[in-house]
Design a protein around this motif. Structure first.
Motif, PDB file in Angstrom:
ATOM      1  N   GLN A   7       0.826  -1.209   0.000  1.00 16.28           N
ATOM      2  CA  GLN A   7       0.000   0.000   0.000  1.00 16.28           C
ATOM      3  C   GLN A   7       0.862   1.261   0.000  1.00 16.28           C
ATOM      4  O   GLN A   7       0.561   2.244  -0.696  1.00 16.28           O
ATOM      5  N   LYS A  34     -16.344 -11.595  -7.703  1.00 13.69           N
ATOM      6  CA  LYS A  34     -15.985 -11.317  -6.307  1.00 13.69           C
ATOM      7  C   LYS A  34     -15.762  -9.820  -6.106  1.00 13.69           C
ATOM      8  O   LYS A  34     -16.265  -9.221  -5.143  1.00 13.69           O
ATOM      9  N   LEU A  35     -15.009  -9.220  -7.007  1.00 14.74           N
ATOM     10  CA  LEU A  35     -14.729  -7.799  -6.892  1.00 14.74           C
ATOM     11  C   LEU A  35     -15.997  -6.979  -7.080  1.00 14.74           C
ATOM     12  O   LEU A  35     -16.246  -6.008  -6.353  1.00 14.74           O
ATOM     13  N   ASP A  44      -6.219  -0.886  -6.446  1.00 13.34           N
ATOM     14  CA  ASP A  44      -6.441  -0.174  -7.712  1.00 13.34           C
ATOM     15  C   ASP A  44      -7.784   0.533  -7.704  1.00 13.34           C
ATOM     16  O   ASP A  44      -7.911   1.686  -8.157  1.00 13.34           O
ATOM     17  N   TYR A  45      -8.810  -0.149  -7.214  1.00 13.62           N
ATOM     18  CA  TYR A  45     -10.143   0.450  -7.183  1.00 13.62           C
ATOM     19  C   TYR A  45     -10.151   1.704  -6.311  1.00 13.62           C
ATOM     20  O   TYR A  45     -10.692   2.744  -6.703  1.00 13.62           O
ATOM     21  N   GLU A  46      -9.558   1.608  -5.146  1.00 17.50           N
ATOM     22  CA  GLU A  46      -9.560   2.741  -4.222  1.00 17.50           C
ATOM     23  C   GLU A  46      -8.824   3.951  -4.805  1.00 17.50           C
ATOM     24  O   GLU A  46      -9.150   5.092  -4.481  1.00 17.50           O
ATOM     25  N   LYS A 103     -15.852  -3.332  -5.612  1.00 18.42           N
ATOM     26  CA  LYS A 103     -14.436  -2.964  -5.749  1.00 18.42           C
ATOM     27  C   LYS A 103     -13.871  -3.339  -7.122  1.00 18.42           C
ATOM     28  O   LYS A 103     -12.677  -3.590  -7.237  1.00 18.42           O
ATOM     29  N   ILE A 123      -6.916 -10.280  -5.086  1.00 26.49           N
ATOM     30  CA  ILE A 123      -7.935  -9.428  -4.477  1.00 26.49           C
ATOM     31  C   ILE A 123      -7.297  -8.188  -3.849  1.00 26.49           C
ATOM     32  O   ILE A 123      -7.787  -7.063  -4.004  1.00 26.49           O
ATOM     33  N   VAL A 124      -6.186  -8.387  -3.157  1.00 31.25           N
ATOM     34  CA  VAL A 124      -5.476  -7.251  -2.547  1.00 31.25           C
ATOM     35  C   VAL A 124      -5.100  -6.225  -3.607  1.00 31.25           C
ATOM     36  O   VAL A 124      -5.344  -5.015  -3.453  1.00 31.25           O
ATOM     37  N   ARG A 173     -18.261  -6.957  -4.086  1.00 30.13           N
ATOM     38  CA  ARG A 173     -17.750  -6.120  -2.998  1.00 30.13           C
ATOM     39  C   ARG A 173     -17.788  -4.634  -3.345  1.00 30.13           C
ATOM     40  O   ARG A 173     -17.392  -3.798  -2.533  1.00 30.13           O
ATOM     41  N   ALA A 222      -6.351  -5.745  -6.608  1.00 31.82           N
ATOM     42  CA  ALA A 222      -7.509  -5.144  -7.268  1.00 31.82           C
ATOM     43  C   ALA A 222      -8.177  -4.091  -6.387  1.00 31.82           C
ATOM     44  O   ALA A 222      -8.617  -3.041  -6.885  1.00 31.82           O
ATOM     45  N   GLU A 223      -8.250  -4.362  -5.085  1.00 30.29           N
ATOM     46  CA  GLU A 223      -8.905  -3.403  -4.200  1.00 30.29           C
ATOM     47  C   GLU A 223      -8.078  -2.130  -4.058  1.00 30.29           C
ATOM     48  O   GLU A 223      -8.629  -1.023  -3.982  1.00 30.29           O
TER      49      GLU A 223
END
Length: 471
Positions: A224, A337-338, A288-290, A343, A282-283, A341, A285-286
């Protein structure tokens, strides 16, 4: 008989010619995925010879030369002269008829060097000397000069999370008018199937982030922190080179234990590796989304097939091929999944196996949500498919099962500063495809519809990427 590679190369109809010359050709280039060496841009590198810029690291050409019976020392040998390597390439070129290398070779000679001659053993020395003279003496024949020559507006390099990005900063601080932005490529952070190398990489990543990585939470914190740094440096895309998608079910305690097991000197089972990679996907992708980034997935290659040559030369030396993977269900499960959520970031899916074009083209529509035009993209023809046939198949699948009008277009995916003609090659192929439909009465070309078609061509070549990525 049409002349070879004249101004209407690949353009079979008058309408195709109009679309290209009046609309596609004038658009700037946004090369949103490449492997240029940032230091070369920072230093405005001047190339020592045509061999350095043309054959250094070009595994496309090496594969062709090996297939033509050329010894390895003329491809990757360190004690072979530039002229000897170029001579062997020139001998190979006439054997590449119907291979895209033949077209790319002559497009690059023509557009970069102004040389409108065919490369073969008889012309090799003359062309070698002329190219080298221009590389030595023309002030515009440098890394930056070539980017200017091809009307490049933005390039996105491919960078590891532990990279300092010092050369990106140098380029920005220098006032260079062309944007060179980093792309987040965190593949090594999930490569836990190579435990010794993984532990070494954890140390390197931790040092870059200023965090001692002992636990899985430490890893996420370090990533992060580096993700935030990339954001500050202008990064707006991630990229992932994967064989297939990972979407196994897992629990957080399982992932914590797997990470600890490897960090303490152990190894994971294949099932555990898949679970760990699923968690990392998943980590990534989330994050990137944020940040509002676009995530890219280049999948489907079997890499380093020739173990003997891998030991001698390492990766990315011409021993990779198209793989056969049943990716549809895993890709769907991952995206779902994304999406569930809330995300799911903007996503580009690059398929390497042409038999799956339609499979992946239908996947897009499952997750378009109206928030962004073309939010989920079928990426342009990639690697073995970035040639006329591959481009046409990709665009036909997208046209039939999605919206070609919203396509973000072509990229070089290259380490070479002479690869920008691939954009021209793509644009000519696009215009020919649409022009033929118009000539056949399949697309109207009067009034409003004529304006819409013209705009579509300009959008695919440039505007869609500019609006989609928002660099």
């Amino acid at each position: 008989m049409k002349p070879f590679m004249d101004e209407n190369f690949l353009l079979q109809t008058e309408t195709a010619q109009k679309l290209y010359h009046e609309h596609a050709a004038k658009m700037p280039i946004i090369d949103y995925h490449c492997h240029l060496i940032p230091k070369m841009v920072a230093d405005d590198h001047r190339f020592s010879s045509i061999t350095e810029i043309w054959l250094g690291g070009d595994h496309y050409k090496w594969r062709a030369m090996r297939s033509n019976g050329v010894e390895e020392r003329f491809c990757t040998g360190k004690d072979t002269s530039d002229w000897e390597k170029f001579q062997k390439w020139a001998e190979t070129v006439p054997y590449t008829f119907r291979n895209p290398l033949y077209h790319w070779t002559h497009l690059e000679l023509k557009t970069a060097f102004g040389i409108d001659k065919l490369l073969n053993p008889e012309t090799a020395k003359e062309i070698f000397d002329e190219c080298n003279d221009k590389l030595r003496n023309d002030p515009n024949m440098t890394a930056r000069g070539l980017m200017r020559r091809y009307n490049v507006e933005t390039v996105c390099t491919t960078d590891d999370p532990a990279d300092s990005l010092e050369y990106h900063k140098q380029v920005k601080d220098s006032g260079f008018e062309i944007k060179m932005l980093p792309t987040w490529r965190p593949d090594k952070a999930m490569a836990i199937d190579k435990p010794a190398e993984y532990r070494e990489y954890m140390a390197k990543l931790g040092e870059a982030a200023g965090i001692e990585i002992r636990t899985f939470n430490d890893l996420v914190d370090a990533l992060q922190k580096r993700h935030d740094f990339f954001e500050e440096m202008g990064c707006r895309l991630s990229d992932h080179g994967i064989e297939e998608f990972y979407a196994e079910e897992y629990t957080q305690p399982e992932i914590d234990a797997m990470f600890a097991k490897v960090m303490n000197g152990g190894e994971l089972t294949p099932e555990e590796v898949d679970k760990f990679k699923s968690a990392m996907m998943i980590v990534f992708a989330e994050m990137d989304y944020e940040s509002g980034w676009t995530q890219q997935f280049h999948y489907g290659a079997i890499r380093d097939n020739n173990s003997k040559m891998f030991k001698l030369l390492g990766p990315d030396t011409g021993f990779d091929s198209i793989g056969e993977f049943n990716t549809a269900k895993k890709c769907s499960k991952y995206l779902d999944k994304l999406n569930s959520r809330g995300k799911l970031a903007k996503t580009i899916l690059y398929n390497l196996n042409p038999c799956a074009n339609e499979v992946m083209a239908t996947m897009l529509g499952n997750f378009q949500d109206g928030s962004v035009a073309g939010k989920i993209q079928l990426g342009s023809g990639w690697w073995f498919l970035d040639q006329k046939d591959g481009m046409q198949k990709q665009m036909n699948a997208l046209s039939l099962l999605g919206l070609l009008s919203r396509f973000v277009g072509m990229l070089t995916d290259s380490r070479s500063f002479l690869s920008y003609p691939r954009h021209e090659y793509f644009r000519r192929t696009l215009c020919n495809l649409v022009g033929n439909d118009i000539e056949n009465g399949e697309i109207p070309y009067t009034g409003y519809e004529e304006k819409r078609v013209n705009q579509m061509i300009e959008d695919i070549c440039y505007n869609n990427a500019k609006n989609y990525f928002k660099f």
